[in-house]
Design a protein around this motif. Structure first.
Motif, PDB file in Angstrom:
ATOM      1  N   GLU A  74      30.009  26.465  34.995  1.00 54.36           N
ATOM      2  CA  GLU A  74      30.761  27.351  34.166  1.00 54.36           C
ATOM      3  C   GLU A  74      30.281  27.104  32.522  1.00 54.36           C
ATOM      4  N   LYS A  75      30.468  28.320  31.864  1.00 53.85           N
ATOM      5  CA  LYS A  75      30.084  28.478  30.494  1.00 53.85           C
ATOM      6  C   LYS A  75      30.974  27.648  29.518  1.00 53.85           C
ATOM      7  N   ARG A  76      30.215  26.924  28.769  1.00 56.05           N
ATOM      8  CA  ARG A  76      31.094  26.057  27.881  1.00 56.05           C
ATOM      9  C   ARG A  76      31.119  26.420  26.326  1.00 56.05           C
ATOM     10  N   SER A  77      32.088  25.882  25.642  1.00 53.26           N
ATOM     11  CA  SER A  77      32.267  26.482  24.513  1.00 53.26           C
ATOM     12  C   SER A  77      32.299  24.831  23.297  1.00 53.26           C
ATOM     13  N   GLU A  78      32.460  23.629  23.989  1.00 58.63           N
ATOM     14  CA  GLU A  78      32.368  22.441  23.483  1.00 58.63           C
ATOM     15  C   GLU A  78      31.166  22.121  23.047  1.00 58.63           C
ATOM     16  N   THR A  79      31.041  21.779  21.670  1.00 57.33           N
ATOM     17  CA  THR A  79      29.822  21.253  21.237  1.00 57.33           C
ATOM     18  C   THR A  79      29.991  20.132  20.379  1.00 57.33           C
ATOM     19  N   GLY A  80      28.883  19.446  19.867  1.00 57.28           N
ATOM     20  CA  GLY A  80      29.383  18.277  19.055  1.00 57.28           C
ATOM     21  C   GLY A  80      29.633  17.115  19.867  1.00 57.28           C
ATOM     22  N   LYS A  81      29.330  15.832  19.147  1.00 56.32           N
ATOM     23  CA  LYS A  81      29.806  14.723  19.741  1.00 56.32           C
ATOM     24  C   LYS A  81      30.979  14.499  20.433  1.00 56.32           C
ATOM     25  N   LEU A  82      32.140  15.055  19.590  1.00 56.99           N
ATOM     26  CA  LEU A  82      33.463  14.951  20.031  1.00 56.99           C
ATOM     27  C   LEU A  82      33.606  15.763  21.160  1.00 56.99           C
ATOM     28  N   GLY A  83      33.050  16.873  21.386  1.00 58.24           N
ATOM     29  CA  GLY A  83      33.444  17.837  22.350  1.00 58.24           C
ATOM     30  C   GLY A  83      32.886  17.562  23.573  1.00 58.24           C
ATOM     31  N   LEU A  84      31.304  16.888  23.674  1.00 66.58           N
ATOM     32  CA  LEU A  84      30.705  16.567  24.537  1.00 66.58           C
ATOM     33  C   LEU A  84      31.419  15.316  25.180  1.00 66.58           C
ATOM     34  N   LYS A  85      32.175  14.356  24.261  1.00 70.07           N
ATOM     35  CA  LYS A  85      32.551  13.241  24.776  1.00 70.07           C
ATOM     36  C   LYS A  85      33.944  13.513  25.570  1.00 70.07           C
TER      37      LYS A  85
END
Length: 226
Positions: free
Chosen positions: A10-21
């Protein structure tokens, strides 16, 4: 024929350390799809889905990316250094009609004569080689027969029989496997050291007795003079 496996991403919009966590806490693995002819796409995939894909031992994967199905290969898989869980994956889009370069594991077959009858030791320099081929022709592994490998001999990458579908990318003069002489351990020569110490002791004793001799002669001269 290369094995194929279908992946659901699925496409994702989560980026950055917090989003990836947050993704990983929800048992999702972040990844990047690198296209050979268009824009790269960020995606996420279920942790179990990627485990199943790796266990399938497939070489080519089919994914629906950007609204259409694409053929991809694993470009890289990153693991956590402590837990060894998968934390990131990169997929690389391929054109099934164009050759790609890929590393293939080597499997050694047979027992080298240099080890079996000549007392040598087998040394493996490469566990994989890089080849170029069409995606559909990617092999699971490449077999190298070492049966006739004698003591002091080696097999270079250029000597491996690949077949007409494959082209060697690894430098042809790199040694893949060799048979060398077994290392001989030299024991310390304790007896020589002891003899050396005894000689030094004798020399010291001799010097000591020689230094006392003039004193004895001097005392004798004094008695004669008396």
């Amino acid at each position: 024929m290369a094995k194929q496996y279908k992946l659901t991403v699925e496409k994702r919009s989560e980026t950055g350390k917090l989003g990836l966590k947050n993704l990983r806490n929800n048992k999702k693995i972040p990844g990047v799809y690198y296209s050979y002819d268009s824009t790269n796409i960020l995606f996420e995939i279920d942790e179990q889905e990627i485990k199943n894909a790796i266990q399938s031992q497939a070489n080519i994967f089919t994914v629906a990316v950007g609204g259409k199905e694409q053929n991809v290969i694993f470009k890289s898989v990153q693991y956590h250094p402590v837990t060894e869980k998968i934390i990131h994956i990169d997929l690389y889009g391929v054109d099934m009609n164009k050759a790609i370069s890929i590393r293939i594991p080597i499997i050694f077959t047979g027992n080298a004569i240099g080890v079996q009858t000549q007392g040598g030791v087998l040394n493996t320099s490469l566990n994989e080689i890089e080849i170029s081929c069409l995606p559909s022709d990617i092999p699971d592994n490449i077999e190298v027969d070492i049966t006739n490998l004698e003591l002091g001999g080696n097999i270079q990458a250029g000597e491996i029989e690949l077949g007409d579908k494959f082209e060697l990318v690894t430098s042809s003069d790199l040694a893949v496997v060799s048979v060398t002489h077994a290392a001989i351990e030299q024991e310390p020569q304790e007896s020589d050291e002891i003899e050396g110490e005894e000689v030094e002791s004798e020399d010291a004793s001799g010097q000591s007795s020689e230094s006392e001799a003039p004193n004895e002669q001097s005392e004798s001269d004094n008695k004669d003079s008396d």
